[in-house]
Design a protein around this motif. Structure first.
Motif, PDB file in Angstrom:
ATOM      1  N   GLY A  22       0.708  -1.301   0.070  1.00  0.00           N
ATOM      2  CA  GLY A  22       0.173  -0.017  -0.109  1.00  0.00           C
ATOM      3  C   GLY A  22       0.915   1.225   0.139  1.00  0.00           C
ATOM      4  N   MET A  23       1.916   1.209   0.833  1.00  0.00           N
ATOM      5  CA  MET A  23       2.722   2.426   0.880  1.00  0.00           C
ATOM      6  C   MET A  23       3.452   2.656  -0.486  1.00  0.00           C
ATOM      7  SD  MET A  23       4.502   2.556   4.525  1.00  0.00           S
ATOM      8  CE  MET A  23       4.584   0.888   4.985  1.00  0.00           C
ATOM      9  N   THR A  24       3.888   1.585  -1.050  1.00  0.00           N
ATOM     10  CA  THR A  24       4.717   1.701  -2.431  1.00  0.00           C
ATOM     11  C   THR A  24       3.736   2.350  -3.432  1.00  0.00           C
ATOM     12  OG1 THR A  24       6.010  -0.153  -2.050  1.00  0.00           O
ATOM     13  CG2 THR A  24       5.609   0.056  -4.345  1.00  0.00           C
ATOM     14  N   LEU A  25       2.374   1.589  -3.684  1.00  0.00           N
ATOM     15  CA  LEU A  25       1.547   1.982  -4.821  1.00  0.00           C
ATOM     16  C   LEU A  25       1.059   3.536  -4.280  1.00  0.00           C
ATOM     17  CD1 LEU A  25      -0.304  -1.255  -5.241  1.00  0.00           C
ATOM     18  CD2 LEU A  25       1.557  -0.504  -6.266  1.00  0.00           C
ATOM     19  N   SER A  26       1.002   3.812  -3.076  1.00  0.00           N
ATOM     20  CA  SER A  26       0.479   5.265  -2.814  1.00  0.00           C
ATOM     21  C   SER A  26       1.414   6.371  -3.550  1.00  0.00           C
ATOM     22  CB  SER A  26       0.347   5.374  -1.316  1.00  0.00           C
ATOM     23  OG  SER A  26       1.593   5.511  -0.792  1.00  0.00           O
ATOM     24  N   ARG A  27       2.906   6.044  -3.878  1.00  0.00           N
ATOM     25  CA  ARG A  27       3.746   6.802  -4.238  1.00  0.00           C
ATOM     26  C   ARG A  27       3.734   7.118  -5.660  1.00  0.00           C
ATOM     27  NH1 ARG A  27       5.034   5.217   0.561  1.00  0.00           N
ATOM     28  NH2 ARG A  27       6.426   6.189   2.059  1.00  0.00           N
ATOM     29  N   LEU A  28       2.662   6.162  -6.198  1.00  0.00           N
ATOM     30  CA  LEU A  28       2.689   6.050  -7.845  1.00  0.00           C
ATOM     31  C   LEU A  28       1.327   6.857  -8.471  1.00  0.00           C
ATOM     32  CD1 LEU A  28       3.990   2.450  -8.392  1.00  0.00           C
ATOM     33  CD2 LEU A  28       5.113   4.389  -8.252  1.00  0.00           C
ATOM     34  N   THR A  29       0.881   7.297  -7.589  1.00  0.00           N
ATOM     35  CA  THR A  29      -0.493   7.866  -7.933  1.00  0.00           C
ATOM     36  C   THR A  29      -0.387   9.080  -8.980  1.00  0.00           C
ATOM     37  OG1 THR A  29      -0.467   9.596  -6.150  1.00  0.00           O
ATOM     38  CG2 THR A  29      -1.483   7.605  -5.814  1.00  0.00           C
ATOM     39  N   GLU A  30       0.557   9.687  -8.961  1.00  0.00           N
ATOM     40  CA  GLU A  30       0.981  10.813 -10.255  1.00  0.00           C
ATOM     41  C   GLU A  30       1.621  10.148 -11.254  1.00  0.00           C
ATOM     42  OE1 GLU A  30      -0.350  13.622  -9.946  1.00  0.00           O
ATOM     43  OE2 GLU A  30      -1.181  13.078  -8.183  1.00  0.00           O
TER      44      GLU A  30
END
Length: 201
Positions: free
Chosen positions: A40-48
């Motif tokens: 979840g932390m990894t994917l949250s950094r890919l939102t942009e």
């Protein structure tokens, strides 16, 4: 990173299948919960990030990936072979589909920031390979400006020699290498507790 693709390698969040070194100290369910938090932390950094691809294992786990799917993201099984075979296949496919750059990430490094991806992408304008060294001797990111299958053959995966061997392989091939900052992966219970002390959830 408009001209590139970020590919994240994931495992199905199954007890007994993920974070087994942590499970030895806790239990399978607790280790799986930690794994899900890390993803979840990894994917949250890919939102942009405009172009993201999730590569999952095992291959029949597609339904289990639904919770991590986002609109516009590609999701595919990793396929057969060792980790090097699977990464090389993902990289080759991305370039075949028109990616100008490819960044490979795992899900074990909650320290990385979205800005690190911009730094890696910019470095590929002047370099052939970008490596993000992990403190355990692996790498938390590998970026390429074109396919480089030689970087994935004969690598001692899951050892403290992964980064060194990969970098040496790139040097032997005469490639221009850029290094990112060194970060800590979360592989053990001690790693996880250290992360929580510094970044309480």
């Amino acid at each position: 990173m408009k001209d590139g693709r970020v590919i994240v390698f994931l495992k199905a969040p199954r007890p007994g299948f993920v974070k087994t070194r942590i499970a030895v100290r806790l239990d399978d369910e607790a280790a799986t919960a930690i794994y899900q938090a890390l993803v979840g932390m990894t994917l949250s950094r890919l939102t942009e990030v405009e172009h993201v691809e999730l590569r999952y294992a095992p291959d029949e786990a597609g339904a289990e990936m639904a919770a991590w799917q986002r609109t516009g993201w590609i999701i595919r099984p990793q396929g057969e072979g060792d980790l090097g075979d699977r990464i090389n296949r993902a990289v080759a496919t991305a370039f075949d589909e028109g990616a100008g750059k490819v960044l490979i990430l795992g899900s074990d490094c909650p320290e990385f920031a979205a800005e690190d991806l911009d730094v890696a992408s910019s470095a590929l304008d002047e370099h052939d390979v970008v490596l993000g060294p992990a403190k355990d001797g692996g790498y938390w990111l590998l970026g390429l400006a074109r396919p480089r299958p030689e970087l994935f053959r004969g690598i001692p995966w899951s050892t403290d020699q992964v980064f060194r061997t990969t970098e040496n392989r790139a040097l032997e091939a005469g490639l221009r290498i850029a290094r990112l900052r060194q970060l800590r992966d979360v592989d053990t219970l001690e790693d996880w507790r250290a992360w929580l002390r510094e970044h309480p959830l």
